[in-house]
Design an enzyme around this catalytic site. Sequence first.
Site, PDB file in Angstrom:
ATOM      1  N   HIS B 175      58.605  41.143  43.422  1.00 24.65           N
ATOM      2  CA  HIS B 175      59.233  40.909  44.718  1.00 24.65           C
ATOM      3  C   HIS B 175      58.159  41.123  45.817  1.00 24.65           C
ATOM      4  O   HIS B 175      57.152  42.061  45.474  1.00 24.65           O
ATOM      5  CB  HIS B 175      60.388  41.918  44.934  1.00 24.65           C
ATOM      6  CG  HIS B 175      61.135  41.744  46.157  1.00 24.65           C
ATOM      7  ND1 HIS B 175      61.642  40.870  46.537  1.00 24.65           N
ATOM      8  CD2 HIS B 175      61.249  42.963  47.256  1.00 24.65           C
ATOM      9  CE1 HIS B 175      62.051  40.869  47.696  1.00 24.65           C
ATOM     10  NE2 HIS B 175      62.221  42.358  48.117  1.00 24.65           N
ATOM     11  N   ASP B 192      62.050  43.244  54.753  1.00 21.75           N
ATOM     12  CA  ASP B 192      62.117  42.954  53.426  1.00 21.75           C
ATOM     13  C   ASP B 192      63.562  42.070  53.165  1.00 21.75           C
ATOM     14  O   ASP B 192      64.896  42.478  53.697  1.00 21.75           O
ATOM     15  CB  ASP B 192      62.749  44.272  52.442  1.00 21.75           C
ATOM     16  CG  ASP B 192      63.064  44.083  51.136  1.00 21.75           C
ATOM     17  OD1 ASP B 192      63.203  43.031  50.456  1.00 21.75           O
ATOM     18  OD2 ASP B 192      63.160  45.165  50.336  1.00 21.75           O
ATOM     19  N   CYS B 243      61.854  35.227  48.022  1.00 24.19           N
ATOM     20  CA  CYS B 243      61.269  36.381  48.869  1.00 24.19           C
ATOM     21  C   CYS B 243      60.051  35.957  49.251  1.00 24.19           C
ATOM     22  O   CYS B 243      59.473  36.245  50.346  1.00 24.19           O
ATOM     23  CB  CYS B 243      61.352  37.770  48.282  1.00 24.19           C
ATOM     24  SG  CYS B 243      60.247  37.667  46.548  1.00 24.19           S
TER      25      CYS B 243
END
Lengths: 101, 287
Positions: B175, B192, B243
């Site tokens: 991530h 995030d 992401c």
Amino acid sequence: MSDQEEQQATQDPVPKMEDANAPINIKVVTSSGEEVFFKIKRNTKLSKLQAAYASKVGKEVSSIRFLYDGNRINEDDTPASLEMEDNDTIDVMVEQVGGSA
Amino acid sequence: MYVICSPRPPKPFIPSFDQLRISARSKDNAIEHLLRPKRSPLPTSLPPEDEAQVEAFLSDQAFRVKCGRETVVHKDLQRLRPCQWLNDEIINFYGALIMARWEAEKKNRVAEKENRKKSSRPGHQLLDVHYFSTFFWTKLVDQGYEMGRLAKWTKMFDIFAKDVVVMAVNHSNSHWTAAAINFRKKRFESYDSMGFSREAVFRYLRVFIDTEHRLRKKQPFDFTGWEDYTLSSTPQQENGYDCGVFTCQFMESLSRGEESFNFTQSNMPYLRKRMIWEIGNTKLRDD
């Protein structure tokens, strides 16, 4: 230019020419702290060291990254071009990926 | 008896509930627009000639571009196709583009000062930014400031003179999130796209900045007025692969001093293509 070289330059300019390509010791360190030592001439391309390291640890060169003072080492860099000193350190990192947690 | 012969006075205006509601809403909108001018929404595609260029970059087996010390080759670029995870090469190259844009702007400003010219070029809002490569975080967490020799990373510039320092944080090799040290706003920031609060980010950044300050300025860092910050409306990904794109776009927006983000999940296909164009042309778009 290192202090050592400067000193020699003031004492005797001739050995400096010979010293310019003298081998230096370089430490390659992973972020978990494993170390591998290399001796390399100042005008030898660091890509040679990278290839040697990769084959030693059994990894593909394209999957590992070499950093000097946080900067990526490029194909044509040499210890001289990066102004590296004897016993200097290169960081080796592995490819990072991510998509979601 | 009086006869009123003048015309009847107009009926007093008594607005209906609906009319009141409409007028109140339009006033709200006007205020909202004044307070937070709306950025024009992102398009869904690049201009046709740029779309063609993107396709050409993707299919070029010998694709190889450099920006500063970062390189992206064919294999890396494929990661910007839909649904692919991004790697450090793409993200660090994008960071290099952000830095290069600021370096160019810095030169422009010097030239303008000499010409005593005021300008409204699109670059005028750019911040004095530093980008730390994705390996900065790894070294900070795995080895710490001394063992990781992070002092070497900042020996060429004064980090405390920057407006903002941005970085990409890799979590367990699965991530990406963005983090920032915002000197103008006195904030440690974390963004995030999966919506987690990243307490570790704040903790490590605080230790880093204190250690750096003790080394460079010979005294502890003054944390007075500093806060840990995360934007509650941070755009969120709705899948398991975007992401890295969110992270790059967070950093790009932060380097322009944006306080919020003008993209969502629905813009990701466009932003992936836009990033391919930007990397292929080694420059960030300003449209």
